[in-house]
Design an enzyme around this catalytic site. Structure first.
Site, PDB file in Angstrom:
ATOM      1  N   HIS A   1       0.707  -1.430  -1.550  1.00  0.00           N
ATOM      2  CA  HIS A   1       1.501  -2.262  -0.647  1.00  0.00           C
ATOM      3  C   HIS A   1       2.720  -1.486  -0.195  1.00  0.00           C
ATOM      4  O   HIS A   1       3.363  -0.811  -0.993  1.00  0.00           O
ATOM      5  CB  HIS A   1       1.927  -3.565  -1.326  1.00  0.00           C
TER       6      HIS A   1
ATOM      7  N   SER B   1       8.415 -11.519  -2.737  1.00  0.00           N
ATOM      8  CA  SER B   1       7.383 -11.724  -1.718  1.00  0.00           C
ATOM      9  C   SER B   1       6.186 -10.819  -1.998  1.00  0.00           C
ATOM     10  O   SER B   1       5.029 -11.272  -2.052  1.00  0.00           O
ATOM     11  CB  SER B   1       7.988 -11.411  -0.337  1.00  0.00           C
TER      12      SER B   1
ATOM     13  N   ASP C   1       4.960 -17.952  -0.315  1.00  0.00           N
ATOM     14  CA  ASP C   1       5.368 -16.708   0.353  1.00  0.00           C
ATOM     15  C   ASP C   1       4.946 -16.725   1.808  1.00  0.00           C
ATOM     16  O   ASP C   1       5.685 -16.270   2.682  1.00  0.00           O
ATOM     17  CB  ASP C   1       4.779 -15.478  -0.336  1.00  0.00           C
TER      18      ASP C   1
END
Ligand code: URA
Length: 440
Positions: A88, A189, A167
Site C-alpha cells: 500500500h 485509514s 474508512d
C-alpha cells in the site's frame, strides 16, 4: 455501543478541539455512528479537523483503527494457499505501481490480495486508473475476489461495503475537507483496510517530498513507524520503504495515461524510476513471503519476469476476468483519449531544479482526473505527460508538459499551475535517491 446523540457528538468534537483525550467509548460511538449513517457529514468533518490539529495518542489511535476495522468484516483467506502479501502506498503523483506490482509478484508465485482506493486530494487512486480500462469492474464481491485469487493469484478490487466501511466514508469526506495530511488519520485509514484483507504481510510505500502528504522525511518516518507498529501489534509482518515523491513517478499523471504507462512497464519498457521502485517493493514482498533468499535475488527474478512479458500476460488475463477489454492493454489507443493536447514550454534556458509535485497533482485534478467534491466523476482520458525530470537541461521553448484536456478553460488553469510548478535554475541540485529508508 450506543449511537451518540447530537449533543454527545458535539461534546466529543469539543473535547478533541480543546486537546483532551477521547475515551474508547467516545471513539467507538463516533466511528460506528458515522459508518451507520447516523451522524451528519458536518459533525464528522468537524471531528476530523479537530484530530488533524490535535492528533491522537497511541491508545486513541489503536482504538480508532480497531473501530474502523470492526465497522466491517475481516476476510479469512486461509483457503488460499501460501503467504499472502499486499502493498500500500500513502499516495503520490503518477504512482501507478500497484497496477504493475500485483501481476508481477503474482507471476513470481506469491498471492497478492489487493484492495485499492480512489484518488485522494492531489494523489491518484488505483481504482480510478483501472476503471479507465473499458469494461473493467472493481466493485466485485468478496466471494468473487476469493475466486480470482485462487485462479490468478491476485485480484484488483475496491473496498466493498463489507471492508472497513467507516474508512470508506471518512476517506471520501477527508478528500474534500482538507483533513488528509494527518499521521493518525492516514495510518488508521490504511491499516484498518489492510488488516481487514486477510493478509499475512504488508509492504508500505511511504512517500515523502513535495508530492506526498507527509512532505518532510521526519513526518514520513513517524507515519511509517506508526503503521508498522499497528501492523505488528495485529500479528502481521510489515516493512515500510520511505520513497521520494519530489517529482512525478514515471511520465504520466492521469488515469488512462497511467494505465498505458503501466502496460509499457509490464512489458519490460517504461520509465526507469517506475520500474526501479516497483521492483524494489516487489522484492520486499518476495523476501517476506519466503519466495526469495534476499532482495538482490528477488530483484533479479522480478526484472527477468518483466522483460519476459509474463507479468503483462497475467495482467491481461485478470483484466479480462474482471470484465475489461484486454485489447486496450495491447493497443492503448483503445483506452479513453482526451480530445485535445496543449504543451507547456520552458520560458528560459537552464536546468530543472525542482518540482512542486503536489501542484502537478492538483493540475491533474483541475483537468478532471481527480475529484474536487465527493460527487465529482473523474474523466479517465485527461491528464498530464511530464516531459522533463530533475536535472534535465532545457532551452527556451522545450516542452515541459503535455496537457491532455477536454475543456479549454480547465486546460488554461492547469497549464498556468504547471508552469509555476517547475523550477528552472542555473544548476542541478544533488540527486535524491528513490528509496530513502527502510523501516521494519
Ligand atoms: N491512503 C489511504 O488509504 N488512506 C489515507 O488516508 C491516505 C492514503
Amino acid at each position: 455501543v450506543s449511537t451518540p446523540t447530537f449533543t454527545s457528538a458535539a461534546e466529543t468534537i469539543r473535547k478533541k478541539r480543546d486537546g483532551e483525550r477521547l475515551s474508547d467509548a467516545e471513539i467507538r460511538a463516533f466511528i460506528s455512528a458515522y459508518s451507520d449513517d447516523a451522524l451528519p457529514d458536518y459533525q464528522a468533518a468537524a471531528l476530523l479537523m479537530a484530530v488533524y490539529f490535535r492528533g491522537l495518542d497511541a491508545a486513541e489511535l489503536a482504538t480508532w483503527t480497531d473501530a474502523m476495522l470492526r465497522s466491517g468484516t475481516v476476510l479469512d483467506l486461509a483457503d488460499i494457499p501460501g503467504f499472502k502479501v499486499d502493498k500500500h502506498s500513502t499516495g503520490g503523483v503518477g504512482d501507478k505501481v500497484s497496477l504493475i506490482l500485483a501481476p508481477l509478484v503474482a507471476e513470481a508465485g506469491v498471492a497478492v490480495p489487493m484492495i485499492s482506493g480512489r484518488g485522494l486530494g492531489h494523489t491518484g487512486g488505483t481504482l480510478d486508473k483501472l476503471e479507465s480500462i473499458p469494461g473493467f469492474r472493481t466493485d466485485l464481491s468478496l466471494s468473487r475476489f476469493r475466486d480470482l485469487l485462487l485462479e490468478h493469484r491476485f485480484a484488483l478490487i475496491g473496498q466493498t461495503a463489507e471492508i472497513a466501511p467507516a474508512d470508506k466514508r471518512l476517506y471520501a469526506l477527508r478528500d474534500v475537507t482538507g483533513t488528509v495530511e494527518s499521521i493518525p488519520l492516514i495510518a488508521s485509514s490504511i491499516m484498518s483496510k489492510k488488516l481487514a484483507e486477510g493478509i499475512d504481510g504488508l509492504v508500505l510505500d511511504v512517500k515523502t517530498g513535495s508530492g506526498a502528504f507527509m512532505s518532510r522525511i521526519e513526518d514520513a518516518r513517524a507515519l511509517a513507524e506508526t503503521m508498522v507498529g499497528i501492523g505488528r501489534a495485529a500479528g502481521k509482518q510489515v516493512v515500510a520503504l520511505i520513497t521520494d515523491m519530489g517529482e512525478p513517478l514515471g511520465r504520466m499523471v492521469g488515469n488512462a495515461l497511467e494505465v498505458a504507462e503501466s502496460c509499457d512497464t509490464l512489458r519490460g519498457d517504461g520509465p526507469d524510476d517506475l520500474r526501479t521502485l516497483t521492483v524494489a517493493l516487489g522484492a520486499e514482498m518476495l523476501v517476506m513471503a519466503g519466495a526469495a533468499a534476499d532482495v538482490a535475488e528477488a530483484e533479479a527474478r522480478l526484472g527477468a519476469i518483466l522483460n519476459s512479458g509474463a507479468a503483462f500476460a497475467r495482467f491481461e488475463r485478470l483484466v479480462e476476468a474482471q470484465g475489461g477489454d484486454p485489447r486496450a492493454l495491447g493497443d492503448t489507443s483503445l483506452l479513453p483519449q482526451a480530445p485535445a493536447i496543449e504543451t507547456v514550454r520552458a520560458t528560459r534556458d537552464g536546468v530543472v531544479e525542482d518540482f512542486d509535485c503536489a501542484e502537478v497533482g492538483r493540475a491533474a485534478v483541475v483537468l478532471g482526473a481527480g475529484r474536487a467534491t465527493k460527487e465529482d466523476v473523474v474523466d479517465p482520458a485527461v491528464g498530464i505527460e511530464v516531459c522533463v525530470r530533475r536535472g534535465d537541461a532545457v532551452q527556451v521553448g522545450d516542452a515541459l508538459f503535455h496537457v491532455h484536456y477536454r475543456e479549454r478553460a480547465r486546460a488554461d488553469v492547469a497549464a498556468a499551475r504547471l508552469a509555476a510548478a517547475v523550477e528552472i535554475g542555473d544548476e542541478a541540485r544533488r540527486a535524491t535517491p528513490l528509496v530513502l529508508e527502510r523501516i521494519g
